[in-house]
Design a protein around this motif. Structure first.
Motif, mmCIF file in Angstrom:
data_model
loop_
_atom_site.group_PDB
_atom_site.id
_atom_site.type_symbol
_atom_site.label_atom_id
_atom_site.label_comp_id
_atom_site.label_asym_id
_atom_site.label_seq_id
_atom_site.Cartn_x
_atom_site.Cartn_y
_atom_site.Cartn_z
ATOM 1 N N GLY A 13 -2.210 0.345 -1.398
ATOM 2 C CA GLY A 13 -0.905 -0.252 -1.680
ATOM 3 C C GLY A 13 -0.990 -1.761 -1.795
ATOM 4 N N LEU A 14 -1.769 -2.389 -0.942
ATOM 5 C CA LEU A 14 -1.961 -3.836 -0.980
ATOM 6 C C LEU A 14 -2.641 -4.261 -2.271
ATOM 7 N N ILE A 15 -3.638 -3.516 -2.689
ATOM 8 C CA ILE A 15 -4.350 -3.824 -3.938
ATOM 9 C C ILE A 15 -3.402 -3.696 -5.129
ATOM 10 N N ILE A 16 -2.594 -2.644 -5.160
ATOM 11 C CA ILE A 16 -1.633 -2.443 -6.252
ATOM 12 C C ILE A 16 -0.608 -3.579 -6.280
ATOM 13 N N ALA A 17 -0.116 -3.969 -5.112
ATOM 14 C CA ALA A 17 0.847 -5.071 -5.040
ATOM 15 C C ALA A 17 0.225 -6.372 -5.524
ATOM 16 N N LEU A 18 -1.023 -6.625 -5.154
ATOM 17 C CA LEU A 18 -1.720 -7.838 -5.573
ATOM 18 C C LEU A 18 -1.898 -7.863 -7.093
#
Length: 167
Positions: A13-18
């Motif tokens: 999720g963090l990677i997608i948000a970034l």
């Protein structure tokens, strides 16, 4: 769900948000830099005449227009109608601009527009259409509040046409 699975989903999720923030930032910078503004049209060479231009408009009919479109020419068409005060004013703006910039511009009567593919972009007269490589990229719309100023003020007309032209 195990703690390990939750941790993996959190990282994903963090990677997608970034990635989304990065992509959004690139789009924002692109928009601010004018990536999505009107493309500047360079008229075909036969329409550039410098000081030799007198601002007179060249006559164009529906078949001539279609030939220019098929040849992928870049040019300007003023759509005219006799006996119309607004057309008279806009014709004067177009002639003044053509003379000032040293370019040749076509004049097509509205009756001819109905028999050409220009009818897809110009529904009312008077109008000015900017064509780039055989495609209409901009046209003044007589029924648009947004374009009203260009019909009444030369400076606004000039600003409108220069959104498209590179002369």
């Amino acid at each position: 769900m195990s703690a390990e699975k939750r941790k993996q989903l959190g990282v994903l999720g963090l990677i997608i948000a970034l990635v989304a923030v990065l992509f959004g930032g690139v789009l924002f910078v692109g928009a601010a830099s004018g990536w999505f503004d009107h493309a500047e049209v360079t008229l075909s060479s036969e329409y550039i005449c410098g000081e030799a231009c007198d601002g007179e408009l060249m006559t164009l009919d529906a078949s001539g227009y279609e030939e220019l479109i098929a040849a992928k020419k870049s040019f300007i068409v003023f759509v005219d109608q006799g006996g119309c005060t607004t057309a008279d004013r806009l014709r004067g703006f177009m002639q003044d601009y053509a003379k000032e910039k040293g370019i040749k511009v076509y004049r097509m009567m509205f009756e001819q527009v109905k028999d050409s593919s220009l009818r897809e972009n110009v529904h009312y007269y008077p109008s000015v259409a900017v064509i780039s490589k055989g495609k209409v990229v901009g046209a003044l719309q007589a029924d648009s509040d947004e374009d009203a100023g260009a019909y009444n003020d030369y400076d606004i007309f000039k600003e409108w046409i220069e959104e498209y032209l590179k002369v």
